[in-house]
Design a protein around this motif. Structure first.
Motif, PDB file in Angstrom:
ATOM      1  N   GLN A 141       0.843  -1.193   0.000  1.00 20.83           N
ATOM      2  CA  GLN A 141       0.000   0.000   0.000  1.00 20.83           C
ATOM      3  C   GLN A 141       0.876   1.239   0.000  1.00 20.83           C
ATOM      4  O   GLN A 141       1.973   1.238   0.575  1.00 20.83           O
ATOM      5  CB  GLN A 141      -0.880   0.036   1.254  1.00 20.83           C
ATOM      6  CG  GLN A 141      -2.035  -0.949   1.206  1.00 20.83           C
ATOM      7  CD  GLN A 141      -2.689  -1.070   2.559  1.00 20.83           C
ATOM      8  OE1 GLN A 141      -2.044  -1.457   3.526  1.00 20.83           O
ATOM      9  NE2 GLN A 141      -3.960  -0.732   2.634  1.00 20.83           N
ATOM     10  N   GLU A 142       0.357   2.282  -0.638  1.00 19.83           N
ATOM     11  CA  GLU A 142       1.077   3.552  -0.660  1.00 19.83           C
ATOM     12  C   GLU A 142       0.291   4.611   0.090  1.00 19.83           C
ATOM     13  O   GLU A 142      -0.937   4.631   0.035  1.00 19.83           O
ATOM     14  CB  GLU A 142       1.282   4.016  -2.104  1.00 19.83           C
ATOM     15  CG  GLU A 142       2.303   3.195  -2.848  1.00 19.83           C
ATOM     16  CD  GLU A 142       2.242   3.395  -4.357  1.00 19.83           C
ATOM     17  OE1 GLU A 142       3.265   3.205  -4.999  1.00 19.83           O
ATOM     18  OE2 GLU A 142       1.160   3.725  -4.885  1.00 19.83           O
ATOM     19  N   PHE A 143       1.023   5.493   0.764  1.00 20.78           N
ATOM     20  CA  PHE A 143       0.441   6.660   1.420  1.00 20.78           C
ATOM     21  C   PHE A 143       0.667   7.828   0.476  1.00 20.78           C
ATOM     22  O   PHE A 143       1.802   8.102   0.083  1.00 20.78           O
ATOM     23  CB  PHE A 143       1.119   6.888   2.778  1.00 20.78           C
ATOM     24  CG  PHE A 143       0.719   5.851   3.795  1.00 20.78           C
ATOM     25  CD1 PHE A 143       1.170   4.546   3.687  1.00 20.78           C
ATOM     26  CD2 PHE A 143      -0.121   6.175   4.844  1.00 20.78           C
ATOM     27  CE1 PHE A 143       0.792   3.578   4.601  1.00 20.78           C
ATOM     28  CE2 PHE A 143      -0.504   5.219   5.780  1.00 20.78           C
ATOM     29  CZ  PHE A 143      -0.049   3.918   5.651  1.00 20.78           C
ATOM     30  N   ILE A 200       1.133  12.264  -5.100  1.00 26.10           N
ATOM     31  CA  ILE A 200       2.554  12.112  -4.765  1.00 26.10           C
ATOM     32  C   ILE A 200       2.651  11.054  -3.679  1.00 26.10           C
ATOM     33  O   ILE A 200       1.907  11.103  -2.695  1.00 26.10           O
ATOM     34  CB  ILE A 200       3.150  13.428  -4.234  1.00 26.10           C
ATOM     35  CG1 ILE A 200       2.973  14.560  -5.249  1.00 26.10           C
ATOM     36  CG2 ILE A 200       4.631  13.251  -3.896  1.00 26.10           C
ATOM     37  CD1 ILE A 200       3.353  15.944  -4.708  1.00 26.10           C
ATOM     38  N   GLU A 201       3.585  10.131  -3.852  1.00 28.34           N
ATOM     39  CA  GLU A 201       3.763   9.056  -2.868  1.00 28.34           C
ATOM     40  C   GLU A 201       4.654   9.528  -1.722  1.00 28.34           C
ATOM     41  O   GLU A 201       5.768   9.981  -1.930  1.00 28.34           O
ATOM     42  CB  GLU A 201       4.406   7.855  -3.578  1.00 28.34           C
ATOM     43  CG  GLU A 201       4.727   6.715  -2.652  1.00 28.34           C
ATOM     44  CD  GLU A 201       5.570   5.644  -3.337  1.00 28.34           C
ATOM     45  OE1 GLU A 201       5.375   5.376  -4.538  1.00 28.34           O
ATOM     46  OE2 GLU A 201       6.460   5.090  -2.661  1.00 28.34           O
ATOM     47  N   LEU A 202       4.129   9.394  -0.501  1.00 32.24           N
ATOM     48  CA  LEU A 202       4.896   9.756   0.705  1.00 32.24           C
ATOM     49  C   LEU A 202       5.608   8.541   1.275  1.00 32.24           C
ATOM     50  O   LEU A 202       6.725   8.630   1.774  1.00 32.24           O
ATOM     51  CB  LEU A 202       3.934  10.217   1.797  1.00 32.24           C
ATOM     52  CG  LEU A 202       3.354  11.606   1.788  1.00 32.24           C
ATOM     53  CD1 LEU A 202       2.170  11.638   2.726  1.00 32.24           C
ATOM     54  CD2 LEU A 202       4.393  12.620   2.222  1.00 32.24           C
ATOM     55  N   GLY A 203       4.906   7.425   1.258  1.00 34.94           N
ATOM     56  CA  GLY A 203       5.459   6.221   1.869  1.00 34.94           C
ATOM     57  C   GLY A 203       4.857   4.998   1.229  1.00 34.94           C
ATOM     58  O   GLY A 203       3.816   5.070   0.562  1.00 34.94           O
ATOM     59  N   HIS A 204       5.538   3.865   1.431  1.00 37.58           N
ATOM     60  CA  HIS A 204       5.121   2.623   0.766  1.00 37.58           C
ATOM     61  C   HIS A 204       5.422   1.474   1.711  1.00 37.58           C
ATOM     62  O   HIS A 204       6.533   1.383   2.232  1.00 37.58           O
ATOM     63  CB  HIS A 204       5.920   2.490  -0.532  1.00 37.58           C
ATOM     64  CG  HIS A 204       5.304   1.564  -1.529  1.00 37.58           C
ATOM     65  ND1 HIS A 204       5.647   1.588  -2.862  1.00 37.58           N
ATOM     66  CD2 HIS A 204       4.381   0.589  -1.393  1.00 37.58           C
ATOM     67  CE1 HIS A 204       4.952   0.660  -3.507  1.00 37.58           C
ATOM     68  NE2 HIS A 204       4.182   0.031  -2.634  1.00 37.58           N
ATOM     69  N   ILE A 205       4.437   0.622   1.962  1.00 38.91           N
ATOM     70  CA  ILE A 205       4.672  -0.534   2.832  1.00 38.91           C
ATOM     71  C   ILE A 205       4.436  -1.820   2.035  1.00 38.91           C
ATOM     72  O   ILE A 205       3.489  -1.913   1.252  1.00 38.91           O
ATOM     73  CB  ILE A 205       3.808  -0.481   4.112  1.00 38.91           C
ATOM     74  CG1 ILE A 205       2.319  -0.354   3.784  1.00 38.91           C
ATOM     75  CG2 ILE A 205       4.224   0.701   4.995  1.00 38.91           C
ATOM     76  CD1 ILE A 205       1.422  -0.321   5.035  1.00 38.91           C
TER      77      ILE A 205
HETATM   78 MG    MG Z   1       6.778   3.101  -4.115  1.00 42.77          MG
END
Ligand code: MG
Ligand code: ATP
Length: 564
Positions: free
Chosen positions: A204-206, A401-406
């Motif tokens: 998942q992306e934030f 815009i992607e802040l974080g990715h888990i």
């Molecule tokens: Mg990513």
């Protein structure tokens, strides 16, 4: 800090190469300077903000049991060859004369350490994280620090015994991320994402919504379904089979090449066409069939093919291989190509596609009968307004815009790097891994994208480099100088970060402009006019609201405002 002694090189003009607000404002506020494409120096003000973000991240990572470590940026190339990631396009920068690479992420080094020291189930679970500089061979660094070739990442890795435990670690990180972005004052949303170069079973992306974002996301306003376009699906009704599969026949289609031209020429709906796209995958010819004008989604294609070298085939090459041009290629009697197709075409008949002979098409194709389609995958990009896969509401599409990715990595690295533990019965088992990243610069830049106005940045208390911007309107006035210095001393002593504009050769107008540009949460204005009445002025940067307070109450009032 007193501005007269500080290094805060503000700019009046917007730098020519800065196209988005965060880039413009970080340059104008003297937070950073570019050294070369995608590489920035953080000046004192910029570093203070990044440090604030790091501290929030650290606190929330520690709160879920994360243990901080620091891994080297320089890695032996051999480790990346072993994991199979050495040659991912646009990923790794290398130092050839020493067989070293600059790490773009740290699954490999974590794996190396874990493979040496994780021995039994008693050593698990573990969560290790670091805040460290990463390097990536980004082909187009842009948007300031949003896409750099060097950037700071918080990266965390969970090591677990089972998939159920991985789910717990993953959920804990998701919760920590929500707290981090909320504390930073960022309005974010979460999408299902592609695992890309990291591999694994789910991610998942934030995200923040932004017209400048390089990611595209599908959102359902009705049920909340949210996915990166790289993986988004929709609930399009299935195209219908024609009643009877007639024998195939060749049709003459002179100079008719695109699907739109074919639709016009043959007066048939575009869903009756199987469009051919020709690629090479790891060097081997590949035909991809899409329905009508459906767009091929490259991320879905990469995932379907399991990675590798994927590139469109050149026109000349195609001609020499098939004797036909791109507009006339089709799946019937095409030799030497592996054929895959989009799911929408599965089970379809009555189709038209290229005849592998210029100016001819073949009609009445029944894919199961007439073509050797090896596999059907979901390969198409969804389009705005299509029905949500969950509730059939109309999907919205927006840039983000992607802040974080888990990521749930699973055993991908345990397999290649041999990371195992002995279970209770003494049997070797692969460690189940997760990986979790946040870009520090993206926190800062995304915050600014969401919190600025025409005059400058609007910091909240959490990220502000200083809480108070104390403006001595005219340092040549003895009263103003004395009161400002005194308040500066008092507030600093109370543990408040104060920036005092004590410059003597600057007009008040200029000082006010700088204060709005730098954007501290509160401006405290000490001027002759107010002092005559025994008052100073406090301005809230966010709303512009101003209050007058008695001089003797000023410090207490400020402390109260900051405690809100
Ligand atoms: Mg990513
Ligand atoms: P993107 O899709 O934007 O290229 P990514 O998916 O490659 O990013 P990850 O590998 O998931 O990124 O890295 C974790 C985080 O590091 C990202 O969520 C992002 O915040 C940050 N990040 C990644 N690449 C960059 C970059 N070139 N510049 C600044 N931050 C980056």
């Amino acid at each position: 800090m007193k501005i007269s002694k500080a290094f805060i090189p503000t700019l009046k003009e917007v730098p020519a190469d800065a196209n988005i607000p965060s880039h413009q404002l970080m340059m104008r506020a003297g937070m950073m300077r570019q050294l070369t494409a995608g590489v920035y120096s953080y000046l004192p003000l910029g570093l203070r903000v990044i440090t604030n973000a790091m501290n929030i991240v650290r606190e929330e990572m520690n709160a879920i049991g994360g243990q901080e470590l620091l891994l080297p940026a320089l890695n032996p190339e051999s480790l990346w060859i072993q994991s199979g990631r050495r040659n991912i396009p646009n990923f790794i920068l290398s130092i050839k004369e020493r067989d070293l690479v600059l790490a773009p992420t740290h699954e490999e080094v974590i794996g190396y350490i874990a493979s040496m020291h994780i021995q039994s189930y008693k050593d698990l679970p573990q969560t290790w994280y670091q805040i460290q500089t990463k390097f990536r061979n980004e082909p187009r660094p842009r948007s300031g620090v949003l896409r750099g070739r060097q950037f700071i990442m918080k990266d965390a890795y969970s090591l677990d015994r089972s998939w159920e435990d991985l789910d717990k670690s993953y959920d804990a990180h998701a919760e920590a991320y929500k707290k981090i972005f909320t504390r930073c004052g960022i309005k974010y949303f979460i999408v299902g994402a592609s695992s890309g170069a990291m591999g694994g079973t789910g991610s998942q992306e934030f995200m923040i919504e932004s017209e400048f974002g390089e990611d595209t996301t599908a959102l359902c306003p009705k049920c909340g379904y949210a996915a990166n376009l790289e993986v988004a699906t929709s609930n399009l009704p299935k195209a219908k089979r024609v009643e009877k599969s007639e024998p195939t026949k060749e049709i003459h289609t002179p100079n008719v090449k695109t699907i739109d031209q074919l639709v016009d020429f043959l007066k048939t709906d575009q869903s009756r066409f199987a469009k051919s796209l020709v690629y090479r995958h790891n060097g081997k010819p590949l035909l991809i069939l899409m329905m009508g004008n459906d767009q091929l989604n490259e991320s879905k294609l990469t995932a379907a093919l399991g990675g590798g070298d994927i590139a469109p085939m050149g026109a000349e090459e195609l001609l020499s291989l098939t004797g036909a041009d791109g507009g006339s290629i089709g799946p019937v009697n095409l030799r030497g190509f592996r054929i895959i197709a989009d799911k929408r075409l599965e089970g379809m008949n009555g189709l038209i596609s290229g005849a592998n002979k210029n100016d001819y098409h073949i009609a009445n194709i029944d894919l199961a009968r007439d073509a050797k389609v090896e596999e059907y995958y979901d390969l198409r990009s969804i389009e705005v307004g299509e029905p949500c896969p969950k509730c059939s509401g109309a999907l919205k599409i927006s840039n983000a815009i992607e802040l974080g990715h888990i990521f749930k990595l699973g055993t991908k690295y345990s397999d290649t790097l041999n990371i195992t533990y002995l279970d209770e019965s003494g049997k070797a088992q692969p460690v189940i891994m997760g990986s979790y990243g946040i870009g520090m610069e993206r926190i800062v830049a995304c915050y600014i994208e969401q919190n600025h106005d025409k005059d400058g940045i609007i910091w909240n208390k959490a990220l502000a480099p200083y809480q108070i911007h104390l403006i001595a309107v005219n340092m040549n006035s003895k009263d103003v100088a004395e009161v400002s210095e005194k308040m500066y001393g008092e507030l600093t002593k109370a543990g408040i970060d104060v920036l005092l504009d004590d410059r003597t050769n600057i007009t008040p107008g200029f000082k006010f402009k700088d204060a709005d540009l730098l954007g501290m949460p509160f401006q405290v204005i000490v001027g002759d006019k107010g002092l005559k009445n025994g008052q100073i002025e406090i301005k809230r940067r966010k709303t512009g609201e101003r209050i007058m307070v008695k001089l003797e109450d000023a410090s207490a009032e400020i402390i109260k405002l900051l405690a809100e």
